[in-house]
Scaffold this motif. Structure first.
Motif, PDB file in Angstrom:
ATOM      1  N   SER A 186       0.703  -1.231   0.031  1.00 55.38           N
ATOM      2  CA  SER A 186       0.055   0.053   0.133  1.00 55.38           C
ATOM      3  C   SER A 186       0.725   1.309  -0.089  1.00 55.38           C
ATOM      4  CB  SER A 186      -0.887  -0.127   1.155  1.00 55.38           C
ATOM      5  OG  SER A 186      -1.954  -0.871   1.029  1.00 55.38           O
ATOM      6  N   LEU A 190       0.637   4.233  -2.769  1.00 56.59           N
ATOM      7  CA  LEU A 190       0.288   5.395  -2.565  1.00 56.59           C
ATOM      8  C   LEU A 190       1.515   6.409  -2.952  1.00 56.59           C
ATOM      9  CD1 LEU A 190      -1.214   4.974   1.045  1.00 56.59           C
ATOM     10  CD2 LEU A 190      -2.303   5.996  -0.984  1.00 56.59           C
ATOM     11  N   GLU A 193       0.653   6.809  -6.577  1.00 57.84           N
ATOM     12  CA  GLU A 193      -0.752   7.528  -6.791  1.00 57.84           C
ATOM     13  C   GLU A 193      -0.822   9.004  -6.495  1.00 57.84           C
ATOM     14  OE1 GLU A 193      -3.764   4.977  -5.020  1.00 57.84           O
ATOM     15  OE2 GLU A 193      -3.589   3.461  -6.452  1.00 57.84           O
ATOM     16  N   VAL A 194      -0.405   9.338  -5.211  1.00 56.75           N
ATOM     17  CA  VAL A 194      -0.308  10.760  -4.740  1.00 56.75           C
ATOM     18  C   VAL A 194       0.605  11.446  -5.757  1.00 56.75           C
ATOM     19  CG1 VAL A 194       0.824  12.061  -3.150  1.00 56.75           C
ATOM     20  CG2 VAL A 194      -0.450  10.122  -2.320  1.00 56.75           C
ATOM     21  N   LEU A 209      -6.380  10.276  -0.843  1.00 57.93           N
ATOM     22  CA  LEU A 209      -5.304   9.686  -0.764  1.00 57.93           C
ATOM     23  C   LEU A 209      -4.547  10.266   0.362  1.00 57.93           C
ATOM     24  CD1 LEU A 209      -4.001   9.408  -4.289  1.00 57.93           C
ATOM     25  CD2 LEU A 209      -4.989   7.569  -2.957  1.00 57.93           C
ATOM     26  N   PHE A 293       2.031   7.506   6.957  1.00 58.52           N
ATOM     27  CA  PHE A 293       0.601   7.103   6.453  1.00 58.52           C
ATOM     28  C   PHE A 293      -0.043   6.865   7.993  1.00 58.52           C
ATOM     29  CE2 PHE A 293       3.721   5.776   3.422  1.00 58.52           C
ATOM     30  CZ  PHE A 293       3.356   6.209   2.182  1.00 58.52           C
ATOM     31  N   GLU A 300      -8.332   2.318   5.229  1.00 54.10           N
ATOM     32  CA  GLU A 300      -7.257   2.553   4.048  1.00 54.10           C
ATOM     33  C   GLU A 300      -5.974   3.471   4.722  1.00 54.10           C
ATOM     34  OE1 GLU A 300      -6.834   0.862   1.479  1.00 54.10           O
ATOM     35  OE2 GLU A 300      -8.946  -0.319   1.869  1.00 54.10           O
ATOM     36  N   LYS A 302      -3.642   6.424   4.398  1.00 51.89           N
ATOM     37  CA  LYS A 302      -3.377   7.834   3.929  1.00 51.89           C
ATOM     38  C   LYS A 302      -2.159   8.441   4.366  1.00 51.89           C
ATOM     39  CE  LYS A 302      -8.452   8.570   3.244  1.00 51.89           C
ATOM     40  NZ  LYS A 302      -9.716   9.644   3.404  1.00 51.89           N
TER      41      LYS A 302
END
Length: 309
Positions: A186, A190, A193-194, A209, A293, A300, A302
């Motif tokens: 994850s 992330l 994706e971020v 996110l 995170f 989830e 973040k």
């Protein structure tokens, strides 16, 4: 020139340290093989601990005397001593500087002004204190590593506390948290994706996110780019090396701070024309940062903080 300097480090976060790490926000993340040190937090909505100020007051109380005491009396006694010494140096006696009512009033006014200035300076210095908390056993290195396109997951340690080092406090705050292999997957996901959502200026995706606090900081960056008519493009983001610094839980919240070294293409273009105004679209650069995170139990992960090495 001022605008150019603001975007000298154009990637997400502009090489700043901001966000929240729960009770450990104002402590330094534990060192890892990927990143042996980290900057202190620069911006956060989490109130800074008062432990540093308490320790400073305790030290002052232990070593203080008549002229070390805070308050008006200490300043007054210091002023009277200074006036007496000045009188002796001028050859007119220890109390010559206090020979008239005007002299006394003038002295009191000067002492009051000095007292105010000293209090302001001491208050500013105390506000800059940033205590760190540490303790426990050093985490095993290389919890998550991606090299040369492949990836390997190392066994997660039972404890994830920071190593013992000087600072205020002798133990980390929160309960140690054991992470699973899927958690590290994850974190790597992330990272990409971020950065991708930031490059697209996709605020809706970013809000999913990261925490609202982080979204506020990143939103400010996007607003600055928009005012200049620019877009910060990030491409080919790839994790090269990563390992766990700390993982812990506080109540219903869980936190994990991970050191990550990654490569990416980072450049700024003019929105209207697509002209490159900063950086090189063909050059791969590298960055090493601590990303923290957070999640609610069973939720989830973040992004909640970024800190530079």
């Amino acid at each position: 020139m001022v605008v150019a300097s603001d975007f000298a480090e154009a990637r997400l976060g502009r090489s700043g340290s901001f966000g929240s790490r729960g009770a450990r926000t104002w402590s330094t993340p534990a060192p890892t093989p990927t990143a042996p040190s980290a900057q202190s937090m620069q911006r956060s909505v989490t109130p800074q601990s008062q432990m540093g100020q308490t320790a400073a007051r305790t030290t002052s109380a232990r070593t203080g005397g008549l002229f070390n005491r805070s308050g008006f009396m200490g300043g007054l006694m210091g002023g009277l001593l200074g006036a007496g010494l000045f009188g002796l140096l001028m050859g007119s006696g220890f109390f010559s500087g206090l020979g008239s009512m005007a002299g006394i009033l003038g002295l009191l006014l000067q002492v009051a002004l000095i007292f105010i200035v000293v209090r302001l300076v001491m208050g500013w210095m105390r506000s800059r204190n940033q205590p760190s908390y540490a303790g426990g056993a050093r985490p095993e290195p290389m919890q998550r590593s991606a090299l040369g396109g492949g990836s390997e997951t190392a066994e997660t340690p039972e404890t994830t506390a920071a190593p013992m080092r000087p600072g205020f406090g002798s133990a980390p705050r929160g309960r140690p948290l054991k992470l699973e292999s899927g958690d590290f997957d994850s974190f790597e996901r992330l990272l990409g994706e971020v950065q991708g959502a930031y490059s697209r200026q996709d605020r809706a995706a970013l809000a999913q996110l990261m925490t609202p606090e982080m979204m506020g900081y990143i939103g400010e960056e996007l607003d600055d780019l928009a005012r200049n008519g620019w877009e910060n493009r990030l491409a080919d983001v790839k994790l090269l090396q990563g390992d766990l610094s700390e993982a812990w839980s506080e109540g219903a919240s869980e936190f994990a701070t991970v050191a990550m070294r990654y490569e990416l293409k980072d450049f700024v273009v003019e929105t209207a024309t697509g002209r490159v105004v900063q950086g090189d679209p063909e050059r791969l650069g590298q960055a090493t940062e601590f990303w923290t995170f957070t999640r609610s139990s069973g939720g989830e992960w973040k992004l909640s903080a970024i800190q530079q090495v």
